[in-house]
Motif scaffolding. Structure first.
Motif, mmCIF file in Angstrom:
data_model
loop_
_atom_site.group_PDB
_atom_site.id
_atom_site.type_symbol
_atom_site.label_atom_id
_atom_site.label_comp_id
_atom_site.label_asym_id
_atom_site.label_seq_id
_atom_site.Cartn_x
_atom_site.Cartn_y
_atom_site.Cartn_z
ATOM 1 N N GLU A 156 0.832 -1.210 0.000
ATOM 2 C CA GLU A 156 0.000 0.000 0.000
ATOM 3 C C GLU A 156 0.865 1.259 0.000
ATOM 4 N N LEU A 157 1.938 1.255 0.794
ATOM 5 C CA LEU A 157 2.838 2.406 0.842
ATOM 6 C C LEU A 157 3.546 2.624 -0.489
ATOM 7 N N MET A 158 3.887 1.545 -1.147
ATOM 8 C CA MET A 158 4.623 1.639 -2.413
ATOM 9 C C MET A 158 3.751 2.111 -3.573
ATOM 10 N N LEU A 159 2.449 2.201 -3.369
ATOM 11 C CA LEU A 159 1.574 2.721 -4.414
ATOM 12 C C LEU A 159 1.886 4.182 -4.733
ATOM 13 N N LEU A 160 2.496 4.879 -3.768
ATOM 14 C CA LEU A 160 2.869 6.281 -3.977
ATOM 15 C C LEU A 160 4.096 6.426 -4.865
ATOM 16 N N ASP A 161 4.790 5.330 -5.103
ATOM 17 C CA ASP A 161 6.029 5.349 -5.882
ATOM 18 C C ASP A 161 5.702 5.319 -7.373
ATOM 19 N N ARG A 162 6.172 6.335 -8.106
ATOM 20 C CA ARG A 162 5.895 6.405 -9.544
ATOM 21 C C ARG A 162 6.738 5.410 -10.340
ATOM 22 N N ALA A 163 7.839 4.943 -9.755
ATOM 23 C CA ALA A 163 8.713 4.000 -10.458
ATOM 24 C C ALA A 163 8.076 2.615 -10.486
ATOM 25 N N LYS A 164 8.298 1.894 -11.580
ATOM 26 C CA LYS A 164 7.800 0.523 -11.673
ATOM 27 C C LYS A 164 8.535 -0.348 -10.662
ATOM 28 N N HIS A 165 7.792 -1.178 -9.951
ATOM 29 C CA HIS A 165 8.420 -2.006 -8.926
ATOM 30 C C HIS A 165 7.625 -3.289 -8.724
ATOM 31 N N THR A 166 8.295 -4.275 -8.170
ATOM 32 C CA THR A 166 7.669 -5.552 -7.828
ATOM 33 C C THR A 166 8.099 -5.931 -6.420
ATOM 34 N N ILE A 167 7.139 -6.304 -5.586
ATOM 35 C CA ILE A 167 7.437 -6.695 -4.206
ATOM 36 C C ILE A 167 7.099 -8.166 -4.031
ATOM 37 N N LEU A 168 8.067 -8.945 -3.564
ATOM 38 C CA LEU A 168 7.834 -10.357 -3.311
ATOM 39 C C LEU A 168 7.455 -10.569 -1.845
ATOM 40 N N PRO A 169 6.606 -11.542 -1.556
ATOM 41 C CA PRO A 169 6.228 -11.822 -0.157
ATOM 42 C C PRO A 169 7.448 -12.208 0.671
ATOM 43 N N PRO A 170 7.375 -12.038 1.991
ATOM 44 C CA PRO A 170 8.509 -12.391 2.852
ATOM 45 C C PRO A 170 8.912 -13.855 2.677
ATOM 46 N N SER A 171 10.211 -14.084 2.601
ATOM 47 C CA SER A 171 10.718 -15.456 2.495
ATOM 48 C C SER A 171 10.656 -16.117 3.872
ATOM 49 N N LYS A 172 11.035 -17.402 3.917
ATOM 50 C CA LYS A 172 11.005 -18.110 5.196
ATOM 51 C C LYS A 172 12.052 -17.560 6.169
#
Length: 286
Positions: A156-172
């Motif tokens: 939700e916070l990264m929605l403010l970022d104009r740059a293209k981005h991908t967030i992966l879920p937390p690893s183990k």
């Protein structure tokens, strides 16, 4: 073609802005005119800065820049981030700092610290325009629901970022990976200064050699230049070494040179710094 200031206003101006201060009349007129064209209702927030104090000093801009771009970024709640850059990726480590919690609410405390850190991390990514792979080491949380809450909050916070981005879920292992497109050259502001004592080497001259230097210079000043009423200014530790004790170095100098050498402690000096002052209160250049 728009100038840089107008481009900046176009990119970042939003309803959250309360004031835009401009230090020069010409730029003030340009920005006010541009804001009037794109958003007339916000024209009144553009103001001309008229104080004598430099605008950056008045608003503490340089201090904020140094704090924001340093290796360590402090958070309001006492936690802090450590930001490291390598050729391959960027690493951000979240530390709880002086925030402590009992075992019963340790998980909840970790979630609160991580959410606070996530908010600042999203801001740091935009401020520094960190591109490529970013790995974030959040504080460990054992409940899957809390890990999902953190992941959704960061997205939700990264929605403010104009740059293209991908967030992966937390690893183990509790690591969150982000890939982010760089919009402009990465900001790399130097927030450290070279030590005046060692010149950044981490080493200073041995104190025993320092005393040889002082004596050699003193001998030259008194015997070659025939100076009288000389005062030696040194660090307080060196002053104590020279003046304390019955058969101290200052007394030996008196018998050797036939005149009393005043020794003055200067707390602002670094350990191996020393200066000779003449009777006219002027530094003797060596």
């Amino acid at each position: 073609e728009m100038d840089r200031s107008s481009t900046l206003i176009r990119d970042i101006l939003n309803p959250d802005f309360t004031n835009v201060y401009v230090s020069t009349p010409e730029l003030y007129d340009d920005i006010r005119s541009y804001v009037h064209d794109i958003s007339p209702e916000m024209e009144k927030i553009v103001k001309l800065y008229k104080q004598k104090e430099p605008i950056y000093d008045h608003f503490g801009v340089e201090k904020q820049i140094k704090n924001a771009f340093g290796k360590t970024v402090n958070l309001p709640g006492g936690a802090y981030l450590v930001v490291e850059h390598t050729e391959a990726l960027h690493v951000i480590d979240v530390n709880s700092g002086n925030r402590t919690a009992s075992k019963e609410n340790q998980e909840e405390n970790a979630l609160q610290v991580n959410k606070e850190a996530a908010k600042e991390i999203a801001r740091q990514l935009r401020l520094r325009d960190m591109g490529g792979i970013v790995v974030i080491d959040f504080i460990d949380m054992h409940k899957p629901t809390n890990r999902k809450i953190l992941f959704d909050y960061l997205r939700e916070l990264m929605l403010l970022d104009r740059a293209k981005h991908t967030i992966l879920p937390p690893s183990k292992f509790g690591l969150v990976q982000i890939t982010r497109q760089r919009v402009r050259p990465e900001m790399n502001i130097v927030t450290v200064e070279k030590c005046p004592a060692c010149g950044g080497t981490g080493e200073i001259k041995a104190s025993i050699v320092l005393m040889d230097d002082i004596e050699n210079n003193l001998n030259y000043i008194l015997r070659e230049q025939n100076e009288k009423g000389v005062t030696l200014s040194v660090h307080p530790y060196i002053e104590a070494y020279i003046t304390k004790g019955i058969f101290n170095l200052q007394r030996r100098w008196f018998f050797k040179y036939g005149q009393w050498i005043k020794v003055k402690a200067q707390s602002s000096y670094y350990l191996n710094e020393f200066h000779f002052i003449s009777s006219k209160d002027e530094e003797i250049k060596l």
